[in-house]
Design a protein around this motif. Structure first.
Motif, PDB file in Angstrom:
ATOM      1  N   ARG A 138       0.826  -1.200   0.000  1.00 19.27           N
ATOM      2  CA  ARG A 138       0.000   0.000   0.000  1.00 19.27           C
ATOM      3  C   ARG A 138       0.867   1.261   0.000  1.00 19.27           C
ATOM      4  O   ARG A 138       1.998   1.264   0.505  1.00 19.27           O
ATOM      5  CB  ARG A 138      -0.936   0.013   1.207  1.00 19.27           C
ATOM      6  N   GLU A 139       0.297   2.328  -0.516  1.00 15.14           N
ATOM      7  CA  GLU A 139       1.008   3.593  -0.612  1.00 15.14           C
ATOM      8  C   GLU A 139       0.018   4.736  -0.419  1.00 15.14           C
ATOM      9  O   GLU A 139      -1.086   4.709  -0.968  1.00 15.14           O
ATOM     10  CB  GLU A 139       1.685   3.689  -1.977  1.00 15.14           C
ATOM     11  N   TRP A 140       0.407   5.734   0.380  1.00 12.33           N
ATOM     12  CA  TRP A 140      -0.461   6.871   0.652  1.00 12.33           C
ATOM     13  C   TRP A 140       0.309   8.171   0.432  1.00 12.33           C
ATOM     14  O   TRP A 140       1.492   8.266   0.790  1.00 12.33           O
ATOM     15  CB  TRP A 140      -0.945   6.888   2.102  1.00 12.33           C
ATOM     16  N   THR A 141      -0.352   9.171  -0.097  1.00 12.83           N
ATOM     17  CA  THR A 141       0.175  10.528  -0.097  1.00 12.83           C
ATOM     18  C   THR A 141      -0.333  11.223   1.156  1.00 12.83           C
ATOM     19  O   THR A 141      -1.522  11.162   1.479  1.00 12.83           O
ATOM     20  CB  THR A 141      -0.278  11.307  -1.347  1.00 12.83           C
ATOM     21  N   ILE A 142       0.570  11.880   1.880  1.00 15.44           N
ATOM     22  CA  ILE A 142       0.233  12.511   3.152  1.00 15.44           C
ATOM     23  C   ILE A 142       0.153  14.019   2.932  1.00 15.44           C
ATOM     24  O   ILE A 142       1.146  14.650   2.557  1.00 15.44           O
ATOM     25  CB  ILE A 142       1.285  12.185   4.226  1.00 15.44           C
ATOM     26  N   LEU A 143      -1.019  14.571   3.153  1.00 14.70           N
ATOM     27  CA  LEU A 143      -1.267  15.987   2.906  1.00 14.70           C
ATOM     28  C   LEU A 143      -1.094  16.805   4.185  1.00 14.70           C
ATOM     29  O   LEU A 143      -1.112  16.248   5.300  1.00 14.70           O
ATOM     30  CB  LEU A 143      -2.679  16.174   2.349  1.00 14.70           C
ATOM     31  N   PRO A 144      -0.940  18.130   4.072  1.00 11.66           N
ATOM     32  CA  PRO A 144      -0.838  18.965   5.278  1.00 11.66           C
ATOM     33  C   PRO A 144      -2.033  18.761   6.199  1.00 11.66           C
ATOM     34  O   PRO A 144      -3.180  18.718   5.748  1.00 11.66           O
ATOM     35  CB  PRO A 144      -0.820  20.393   4.708  1.00 11.66           C
ATOM     36  N   GLY A 145      -1.768  18.598   7.480  1.00 11.30           N
ATOM     37  CA  GLY A 145      -2.830  18.402   8.458  1.00 11.30           C
ATOM     38  C   GLY A 145      -3.191  16.953   8.695  1.00 11.30           C
ATOM     39  O   GLY A 145      -3.851  16.631   9.682  1.00 11.30           O
ATOM     40  N   GLN A 146      -2.774  16.060   7.815  1.00  8.83           N
ATOM     41  CA  GLN A 146      -3.041  14.640   8.026  1.00  8.83           C
ATOM     42  C   GLN A 146      -1.987  14.049   8.967  1.00  8.83           C
ATOM     43  O   GLN A 146      -0.922  14.618   9.183  1.00  8.83           O
ATOM     44  CB  GLN A 146      -3.033  13.882   6.697  1.00  8.83           C
ATOM     45  N   THR A 191      -1.481   0.461  10.454  1.00  5.16           N
ATOM     46  CA  THR A 191      -0.597   1.408   9.780  1.00  5.16           C
ATOM     47  C   THR A 191      -1.339   2.063   8.615  1.00  5.16           C
ATOM     48  O   THR A 191      -1.991   1.386   7.824  1.00  5.16           O
ATOM     49  CB  THR A 191       0.659   0.681   9.268  1.00  5.16           C
ATOM     50  N   GLY A 192      -1.257   3.378   8.532  1.00  3.46           N
ATOM     51  CA  GLY A 192      -1.935   4.073   7.448  1.00  3.46           C
ATOM     52  C   GLY A 192      -2.039   5.558   7.711  1.00  3.46           C
ATOM     53  O   GLY A 192      -1.604   6.059   8.760  1.00  3.46           O
ATOM     54  N   VAL A 193      -2.619   6.276   6.759  1.00  2.00           N
ATOM     55  CA  VAL A 193      -2.790   7.719   6.832  1.00  2.00           C
ATOM     56  C   VAL A 193      -4.216   8.032   7.270  1.00  2.00           C
ATOM     57  O   VAL A 193      -5.169   7.395   6.815  1.00  2.00           O
ATOM     58  CB  VAL A 193      -2.486   8.379   5.469  1.00  2.00           C
ATOM     59  N   TYR A 194      -4.353   9.028   8.138  1.00  4.20           N
ATOM     60  CA  TYR A 194      -5.655   9.376   8.690  1.00  4.20           C
ATOM     61  C   TYR A 194      -5.858  10.892   8.620  1.00  4.20           C
ATOM     62  O   TYR A 194      -4.927  11.668   8.822  1.00  4.20           O
ATOM     63  CB  TYR A 194      -5.765   8.924  10.149  1.00  4.20           C
ATOM     64  N   HIS A 195      -7.082  11.283   8.347  1.00  8.00           N
ATOM     65  CA  HIS A 195      -7.433  12.701   8.364  1.00  8.00           C
ATOM     66  C   HIS A 195      -7.632  13.153   9.806  1.00  8.00           C
ATOM     67  O   HIS A 195      -8.139  12.409  10.638  1.00  8.00           O
ATOM     68  CB  HIS A 195      -8.709  12.948   7.564  1.00  8.00           C
TER      69      HIS A 195
END
Length: 275
Positions: free
Chosen positions: A58-66, A109-113
């Protein structure tokens, strides 16, 4: 400004349900590659800039604030996509670390808002400051602040790309509406219409944020109000209590009270010395 701290852990600290291992901040997060993962649970909160997280296939782009969560011993890599990637981070362990993360909704494991990223970054900064000043009860103080951080994440995080749609922030108007109208019948459609969503989606929001259905929350609100009434008006009759907190009958009120409280309304009155 970069900072980091690695508090000295005692045996007492390591017996705490959750305890701090490290905390810090990077103005420019350097590329990190861990073939065998990291030994601790980690939360990394972005302030500005963009990054990328890779774990497994898996692959995630991490944005500002995330923010992104890393579970122990899971291979991963993360690196900046822009020159200045500003990140706060914290590492922790403990017997309740995994259950608390699961309860928070950080199931892996992962990206969260994050609906309030500044608050999360501020709490991590506060934990760091405490490591520089609190020595007598350091581990306990860190654990207390860490627990506060995890509770805050419970209210403000969500997976995927639905940041504003999840969490307490989205439901707050509905919860306030329930508090104002607990004394009369309220339907799920009425609640859903109040924030312009479908009843099905409202149920999803409640399940995600509160782990219960809307009417279950409403009944809990009514039961709590009924307990307040019994204290305020000692001689009030059971059917009057039921009516004033929005239940259709005294028998239904009693059955809900017993299911939620483990005792009848009369037993509740007796143990609190109410007439």
């Amino acid at each position: 400004m970069d900072f980091r701290a690695f508090p000295t852990l005692t045996e007492l600290d390591e017996r705490l349900p959750v305890y701090l291992v490290s905390v810090g901040h990077w103005d420019h997060q350097e590329p990190t590659y861990r073939a065998n993962g990291h030994p601790d649970y980690q939360w990394l909160q972005t302030v500005s800039g963009r990054g990328k997280l890779q774990s497994g296939d898996r692959e995630w782009t991490i944005l500002p604030g995330q923010g992104f969560c890393l579970y122990p011993h899971e291979p991963h890599a993360y690196f900046a996509l822009e020159e200045n990637w500003d990140v706060y981070w914290i590492s922790f362990r403990g017997s309740l670390a995994s259950p608390l993360l699961q309860r928070t909704g950080l199931a892996g494991t992962g990206v969260y808002h994050v609906t309030e990223p500044e608050r999360i970054a501020s709490l991590i900064g506060e934990i760091y400051k405490t490591t520089q000043s609190s020595k007598d009860y350091g581990g306990i103080d860190y654990s207390q602040l860490l627990y506060t951080l995890l509770l805050e994440l419970m209210k403000t995080t969500a997976p995927g790309s639905q940041a504003a749609e999840w969490g307490y922030a989205r439901l707050r108007p509905v919860l306030q509406y329930m508090e104002r109208h607990y004394d009369r019948p309220v339907t799920i459609k009425e609640l859903a219409d109040y924030i312009a969503v479908t009843p099905q989606y409202l149920c999803q929001l409640f399940k995600r944020a509160l782990h219960m259905r809307p009417m279950e929350y409403m009944n809990r609100e009514r039961i709590n109000r009924s307990k307040e009434l019994m204290f305020q008006e000692g001689g009030i009759r059971l059917y009057e209590v039921a009516e004033r907190v929005g239940f259709e009958s005294a028998s239904y009120y009693s059955s809900v009270f017993k299911r939620l409280e483990g005792m009848s309304p009369d037993q509740f009155k007796r143990i609190h010395g109410l007439k």
